[in-house]
Each structure stands twice: as C-alpha cells, then as structure tokens.
Scaffold this active site. Structure first.
Site, PDB file in Angstrom:
ATOM      1  N   ASP A   1     -30.258  13.318 -22.287  1.00 38.80           N
ATOM      2  CA  ASP A   1     -30.398  11.651 -22.104  1.00 38.80           C
ATOM      3  C   ASP A   1     -30.585  11.473 -20.495  1.00 38.80           C
ATOM      4  O   ASP A   1     -31.383  10.432 -20.304  1.00 38.80           O
ATOM      5  CB  ASP A   1     -29.327  10.888 -22.736  1.00 38.80           C
ATOM      6  N   GLY A   2     -29.988  11.996 -19.682  1.00 35.09           N
ATOM      7  CA  GLY A   2     -30.165  11.872 -18.458  1.00 35.09           C
ATOM      8  C   GLY A   2     -31.592  12.091 -17.964  1.00 35.09           C
ATOM      9  O   GLY A   2     -32.103  11.543 -17.361  1.00 35.09           O
TER      10      GLY A   2
ATOM     11  N   ASP B   1     -18.402  11.879 -23.446  1.00 35.91           N
ATOM     12  CA  ASP B   1     -17.935  12.851 -22.708  1.00 35.91           C
ATOM     13  C   ASP B   1     -16.449  13.023 -22.838  1.00 35.91           C
ATOM     14  O   ASP B   1     -15.980  13.986 -23.523  1.00 35.91           O
ATOM     15  CB  ASP B   1     -18.685  13.038 -21.469  1.00 35.91           C
TER      16      ASP B   1
ATOM     17  N   ASP C   1     -22.388   7.335 -21.879  1.00 36.05           N
ATOM     18  CA  ASP C   1     -22.385   8.610 -21.692  1.00 36.05           C
ATOM     19  C   ASP C   1     -21.125   9.218 -21.154  1.00 36.05           C
ATOM     20  O   ASP C   1     -20.626  10.253 -21.650  1.00 36.05           O
ATOM     21  CB  ASP C   1     -23.441   9.126 -20.375  1.00 36.05           C
TER      22      ASP C   1
ATOM     23  N   ASP D   1     -26.153  15.568 -23.722  1.00 36.06           N
ATOM     24  CA  ASP D   1     -25.601  14.863 -22.412  1.00 36.06           C
ATOM     25  C   ASP D   1     -26.548  14.812 -21.272  1.00 36.06           C
ATOM     26  O   ASP D   1     -26.807  14.262 -20.517  1.00 36.06           O
ATOM     27  CB  ASP D   1     -24.273  15.615 -22.262  1.00 36.06           C
TER      28      ASP D   1
ATOM     29  N   SER E   1     -29.356   2.972 -16.693  1.00 41.47           N
ATOM     30  CA  SER E   1     -28.555   1.846 -17.162  1.00 41.47           C
ATOM     31  C   SER E   1     -27.472   1.945 -16.940  1.00 41.47           C
ATOM     32  O   SER E   1     -26.764   2.939 -17.070  1.00 41.47           O
ATOM     33  CB  SER E   1     -29.144   0.917 -18.429  1.00 41.47           C
TER      34      SER E   1
ATOM     35  N   ARG F   1     -34.542   9.257 -16.508  1.00 37.04           N
ATOM     36  CA  ARG F   1     -35.114   9.492 -15.320  1.00 37.04           C
ATOM     37  C   ARG F   1     -36.614   9.520 -15.363  1.00 37.04           C
ATOM     38  O   ARG F   1     -37.655   8.736 -14.764  1.00 37.04           O
ATOM     39  CB  ARG F   1     -34.873  10.717 -14.375  1.00 37.04           C
TER      40      ARG F   1
END
Length: 223
Positions: free
Chosen positions: A56-57, A78, A74, A53, A67, A61
């Site tokens: 992927d962030g 969660d 995401d 989680d 997107s 960046r």
C-alpha cells in the site's frame, strides 16, 4: 478554513492504498477467526496482510495518494494485528508475560512516537531527522533495514504460533525442539531473531526519545 466537500472526502477513502488497507483488515479478521482451526491458513492470511503493508505504501507513492488517514489506518492495522498475535502467543507459551510485555512495548513506543511527532508539527512519525540516535535514524531512513526488522519480527511470531502444541510450554523449549527438526527452520529462526531483537531495541529507543520530546515540549511551553 473551508470544509472539504463530501466528494473530496470520499475520494480519499477510496484511494488505492486505503482500499488495500480495508482488505488487510478483512484478511486479519478471517485469519484470527480461523487461527485455532486452521493454523496454516492463518499463517498465509496473516503474512499476506503483512506483505500488503509494504504494497500500500508503494501504491501511495506511485499514484500520489499519500494521506494522513491512510497512514493512521496502516499503523493501527499493524499494531492491532501484532497485538492480537502476541495475545494468542501469551496463551500458548509460558511465561505468557513475555509476549504481553512485547505487546505493551510495541503499543507504547508507537503511541509516544506518534504523539511526540504531532507535538513537533511533523506529518509522519517516521520523520526522525532531528533525533541523535543513529539506530533510530537507520531504522526509519533505510527502507530495506526497516523491512528486515519488521519481517523478521512478524515471521518469528508466526513460526512460534505454528510450532506451538496444544499444551502450554516454555518458549525456549519450543525453539530448541524446532532447531532439532530442520536446518532450514534453524536458519530461519536465527535470521528472524536478529531482526526481532533489533526491532525491540528500536522500540525502546523510540519510546525514550519520544518521551524526551514530550518533556521538552512541556519545558518550552512553561517558559
């Protein structure tokens, strides 16, 4: 406004962070399919999915692949994974209503926050710069603080799942028994409980402030 080309839409679906999101979904499906037959494998898959989680962030960046679809994917992943784990815990412990209440609070607070952000024209539900509550600002403004709360909450749920026996028992009794077994487990439970507690307070504040934003929107629209 011109419709986006199929190639452009496909490229968004194939963003690296979104591909990680698909992998997370697969891992969660496998984890919950095996949760009763192999607790250890479930815990590993579930936690690794949770770890991704944050991964992927970082990729979003790093490669400028942020997107709206990725953000929604995401968040939905969660909420669904946490909801499924809380539903299982509600069957393993008594009173199960505790975990079902936590499930309802988690979904309600995030849904209201998302919807109020949409009404305010914001691009992210994490944009709380206009909010007055300092804890809510700290939660979404400080990544490490938010990570501590989220990791603490999820790890606590995983521990409760791992220490549960086959017969329904009190959550308090299970924790007290676990504290007697290992000092390391005791410390982990204590630290994760702090993160969990803060996250629940944030959820309550978030739900209230989001509800206030919706009411304010109605008041402005009725003028």
């Amino acid at each position: 406004m011109a419709e986006p080309s199929p190639q452009k839409a496909l490229s968004v679906y194939l963003y690296i962070p979104n591909i990680i999101g698909y992998i997370r979904i697969i891992m969660n499906c496998v984890a919950f399919a095996l949760c009763y037959s192999n607790k250890t494998l479930f815990a590993v898959l579930y936690f690794f999915s949770f770890f991704c989680d944050g991964l992927d962030g970082w990729f979003a960046r790093k490669f400028n692949q942020v997107s709206t679809f990725g953000a929604v994917l995401d968040m939905v992943t969660d909420r669904v994974s946490t909801a499924c784990l809380l539903a299982i815990l509600s069957q393993l412990y008594r009173p199960g209503l505790i975990f079902l209440s936590l499930l309802g609070l988690d979904i309600a607070s995030h849904w209201l926050q998302m919807y109020s952000s949409f009404l305010s024209g914001k691009t992210s539900h994490k944009d709380v710069k206009d909010k007055s509550n300092w804890l809510l600002k700290a939660y979404y403004g400080q990544r490490l603080f938010m990570a501590f709360c989220c990791v603490g909450s999820e790890v606590l749920y995983i521990i409760l799942f791992l220490i549960a026996d086959n017969q329904s028992e009190s959550v308090l009794d299970a924790c007290l028994n676990a504290l007697k077994q290992s000092s390391l487990l005791s410390l982990t439970l204590f630290v994760t409980l702090i993160g969990w507690a803060i996250k629940q307070v944030v959820n309550i504040i978030q739900m209230k402030t989001a509800a206030d934003s919706c009411v304010l929107y109605d008041m402005k629209r009725s003028k």
